[in-house]
Scaffold this motif. Structure first.
Motif, PDB file in Angstrom:
ATOM      1  N   GLU A  49       0.832  -1.213   0.000  1.00 38.86           N
ATOM      2  CA  GLU A  49       0.000   0.000   0.000  1.00 38.86           C
ATOM      3  C   GLU A  49       0.859   1.253   0.000  1.00 38.86           C
ATOM      4  O   GLU A  49       0.582   2.209  -0.730  1.00 38.86           O
ATOM      5  N   GLU A  53       1.144   3.859  -3.166  1.00 37.62           N
ATOM      6  CA  GLU A  53       0.813   5.278  -3.000  1.00 37.62           C
ATOM      7  C   GLU A  53       1.939   6.160  -3.530  1.00 37.62           C
ATOM      8  O   GLU A  53       1.697   7.131  -4.234  1.00 37.62           O
ATOM      9  N   SER A  58      -2.543   1.594  -8.048  1.00 44.88           N
ATOM     10  CA  SER A  58      -3.341   0.873  -7.061  1.00 44.88           C
ATOM     11  C   SER A  58      -2.512  -0.250  -6.447  1.00 44.88           C
ATOM     12  O   SER A  58      -1.557  -0.750  -7.054  1.00 44.88           O
ATOM     13  N   THR A  59      -2.892  -0.641  -5.247  1.00 42.99           N
ATOM     14  CA  THR A  59      -2.227  -1.757  -4.583  1.00 42.99           C
ATOM     15  C   THR A  59      -2.371  -3.029  -5.409  1.00 42.99           C
ATOM     16  O   THR A  59      -1.425  -3.813  -5.539  1.00 42.99           O
ATOM     17  N   ARG A  60      -3.526  -3.213  -5.983  1.00 40.74           N
ATOM     18  CA  ARG A  60      -3.769  -4.393  -6.814  1.00 40.74           C
ATOM     19  C   ARG A  60      -2.829  -4.428  -8.029  1.00 40.74           C
ATOM     20  O   ARG A  60      -2.312  -5.484  -8.394  1.00 40.74           O
TER      21      ARG A  60
END
Length: 95
Positions: A49, A53, A58-60
């Motif tokens: 995460e 950022e 995105s984290t995905r």
């Protein structure tokens, strides 16, 4: 000039990427890239995460890169390396 038919060249590429003999290609570059990104993230003591950022993704998406599931363009690898503060070749260099 001799042209290879698609079937023969496809078979050749499959053999090259699936070899598991000493000194041969064992992992696709996207797996190598993913491992390098994960190693950089862990060295910085960041969660997925946190790095996602920083990178503006995105984290995905980052997780997909780390698992070697994302097929990034060379421009994307270059941009990723710039954001990480490393040379692009260090992300795709085999260990």
């Amino acid at each position: 000039m001799t042209r290879l038919n698609a079937t023969r060249s496809d078979n050749f590429l499959e053999v090259i990427t699936n070899r598991h003999e000493a000194g041969s290609v064992t992992d696709p570059l996207k797996k190598v890239l993913g491992a390098q990104v994960r190693d950089l993230r862990l060295a910085r003591h960041l969660s997925q995460e946190g790095l996602a950022e920083e990178l503006g993704v995105s984290t995905r998406y980052l997780a997909g890169i780390e698992r070697g599931e994302r097929n990034l363009t060379l421009d994307s690898v270059d941009a990723l390396a710039e954001q990480l503060g490393v040379e692009a070749r260090s992300l795709i260099g085999r260990r």
